[in-house]
Design an enzyme around this catalytic site. Structure first.
Site, PDB file in Angstrom:
ATOM      1  CD  GLU A  92       3.330   5.779  -4.227  1.00 38.44           C
ATOM      2  OE1 GLU A  92       2.849   4.913  -3.476  1.00 38.44           O
ATOM      3  OE2 GLU A  92       4.228   6.571  -3.875  1.00 38.44           O
TER       4      GLU A  92
ATOM      5  CD  GLU B  29       2.874  10.873  -2.677  1.00 38.75           C
ATOM      6  OE1 GLU B  29       3.299  10.171  -1.733  1.00 38.75           O
ATOM      7  OE2 GLU B  29       1.798  10.629  -3.244  1.00 38.75           O
TER       8      GLU B  29
END
Ligand SMILES: *[C@@H]1O[C@H](CO)[C@@H](O)[C@H](O)[C@H]1NC(C)=O
Ligand SMILES: *[C@@H]1O[C@H](CO)[C@@H](O)[C@H](O)[C@H]1NC(C)=O
Ligand SMILES: *[C@@H]1O[C@H](CO)[C@@H](O)[C@H](O)[C@H]1NC(C)=O
Ligand SMILES: *[C@@H]1O[C@H](CO)[C@@H](O)[C@H](O)[C@H]1NC(C)=O
Length: 483
Positions: free
Chosen positions: A119, A264
């Site tokens: 991220e 995720e």
């Protein structure tokens, strides 16, 4: 003969379908004071039929343990390494040689992806990794090709769903965030050119956490949320809408066919009023059921490739984003299942607990009954214990939110004591603590028993506990502060 070939045909179509829709993955993070031994975690994955795993780094011991299996592995490169990998092809080659090639050739690890960064474009990073992510991705890709792994191992960048947004609030309005649009396009094009997937992390829980007006039911798959109508396409849950916002963003920029991996997805079980066992069960089971038919989302038909977040709780994660951070596991820290969860992969239809986990003795550290709440030692002791251990189950509407003041104090002491391997010195808060052999747990609030410290690889000691000597040092320091 005719019947046989029909039957055979059916069987092959069936196995083809099963193959393409089966295969749930899980994220295996290691920011824990007491990680389970890698072999135990690998057995846990296999026992539960989890055949893909995503890692956040390239821990040698974890990869080695995975080598005995055919589990597909996504190895990770932490954001902190992006700058050096972006700046030097040589360092990318070294990284691939050590953390991919070596494991594939000598340990037989089934590495399929390299996740470059984690991220990296998150808004909280203030653009720190904006300029290094793409060059690091390019260098890793070149290194993989040079190592002869260009076809077997694909690069990707796990991105948070905040890299795209919708101008209209509907999936069809999806595009990459304006401030990073020019950074996203070359990355997406590069992934396309190299047959690599786009990896996105999607979190309805976080939407609910940051926006109290978010319609709770819309976070779930069986909710009664009123659907969103996007030009005649109806969206009944946030996951589909969010995923399709990405599909639209890709399509709008000319990459409509880029494969997508959900890196995720999950729901935490503690540390917030919306983080509990019921919601986590409902979300995760709902998600599995939702994707198990293999029909995909309204805009993209076909199987959804996803990794649950996460496999096991991690008690050393930063709680800066929120106390729930340490409670994402489908399993508790000791590998015991948290709730009824059918992955469709076990005979029992339930999760299988980790095997041969070595718990410590049945004893707990609590507040001494004779100590008073107004004892001047109490407040600093609790503060110290919570800083060094984990008090994220105390707080408004958490699993231990209903404790009284004495219960709170005991919980903090016990957390410290278990985290420090039940050392006698870890239950010597001056005159206010004592060791007991009866379980102080009440209702939803579990006073946990720790597990034995695993000292497998030098790597993991950093995240884990220090030696008892350092611990004694801590206590002396603490006594000096308090006295
Ligand atoms: C391999 O990965 C580990 C763990 O992420 C890292 O510490 C190490 O620096 C990497 N090795 C090389 C040669 O880059
Ligand atoms: C990002 O910027 C804000 C405000 O300027 C600052 O408070 C924060 O510490 C910065 N975060 C990082 C990771 O640099
Ligand atoms: C227990 O601790 C929590 C978290 O530290 C706090 O919010 C709560 O008010 C405490 N409860 C009592 C009764 O002291
Ligand atoms: C503990 O209690 C004893 C006896 O009540 C007292 O003498 C001693 O000063 C106390 N120690 C601390 C650190 O409070």
């Amino acid at each position: 003969m005719g019947w046989l070939s029909v039957a055979y045909g059916l069987v092959s179509v069936f196995s083809l379908v099963v193959h393409s829709v089966s295969g749930i993955g899980a994220n295996w993070g290691t920011q824990a004071t007491h990680p389970l031994p890698p072999e135990t975690v690998v057995d846990l994955l296999r026992d539960n039929g989890i055949d893909k795993v995503k890692l956040f780094d390239a821990d040698y011991g974890n990869l080695k343990a995975l080598g005995k299996t055919r589990i597909e592995v996504m190895v990770g490169i932490p954001n902190e390494m992006l700058a050096s990998l972006a700046g030097s092809v040589k360092s990318a080659e070294k990284w691939v040689a050590k953390n991919v090639s070596e494991h594939m050739t000598t340990n037989n690890v089934n590495i399929r992806y390299v996740a470059v960064g984690n991220e990296p474009f998150l808004e909280t990073y203030n653009g720190s990794f904006l300029r290094t992510t793409f060059p690091a991705l390019q260098n890793i890709q070149s290194a993989l090709i040079k190592a002869g792994l260009g076809n077997q191992v694909k690069v990707t960048v796990p991105l948070n769903a905040d890299v795209y947004a919708s101008s209209s609030g509907l999936p069809s309005g999806g595009d990459f965030r304006t401030d990073i649009h020019d950074y996203m396009i070359p990355i997406v094009k590069f992934l396309m050119d190299n047959n690599a997937p786009f990896t996105v992390n999607i979190y309805p829980f976080i939407s609910l956490y940051i926006d109290s007006n978010f319609p709770v039911e819309y976070a779930f798959f069986d909710g009664n949320a009123s659907p969103i109508n996007d030009g005649g396409t109806y969206y009944y849950n946030m996951f589909d809408a969010n995923y399709d916002t990405l599909v639209w963003a890709l399509e709008k920029n000319g990459f409509g066919n880029l494969p997508i991996i959900v890196g995720e997805i999950g729901w935490p079980t503690d540390g917030d009023q919306n983080a509990n066992l019921d919601y986590a069960q409902r979300f995760n089971q709902g998600f599995m059921t939702h994707i198990s038919g293999g029909k995909g989302t309204p805009k993209r038909a076909g199987p959804v490739d996803a990794y649950l977040f996460s496999l096991i709780d991690e008690d050393a994660k930063s709680i800066q984003p929120g106390s729930f951070e340490r409670h994402w596991g489908v399993f508790y820290f000791d590998g015991s299942p948290k709730y009824q969860f059918n992955l469709g992969t076990t005979n029992s239809g339930s999760l299988i607990p980790a095997r041969n986990v070595k718990h410590l003795e049945q004893k707990w550290c609590v507040m001494k009954p004779s100590a008073g709440l107004d004892d001047p030692q109490v407040a600093p002791s609790v503060q110290y214990a919570c800083e060094k251990a984990d008090c994220t189950s105390l707080g408004y509407q958490t699993s231990c939110g209903g404790l009284d003041a004495r219960g709170n104090i005991s919980y903090a002491f016990n957390s410290y004591y278990q985290t420090h391997n039940q050392l006698d010195t870890a239950c010597q808060f001056p005159n206010v603590s004592k060791i007991v052999k009866t379980d102080p747990s009440t209702g939803t609030c579990i006073f946990r028993i720790g597990i034995q410290q695993y000292y497998g690889s030098a790597d993991r000691k950093k995240g884990g506990l220090q030696s008892p000597l350092i611990l004694v040092g801590h206590l002396i320091l603490f006594l000096l502060t308090v006295l």
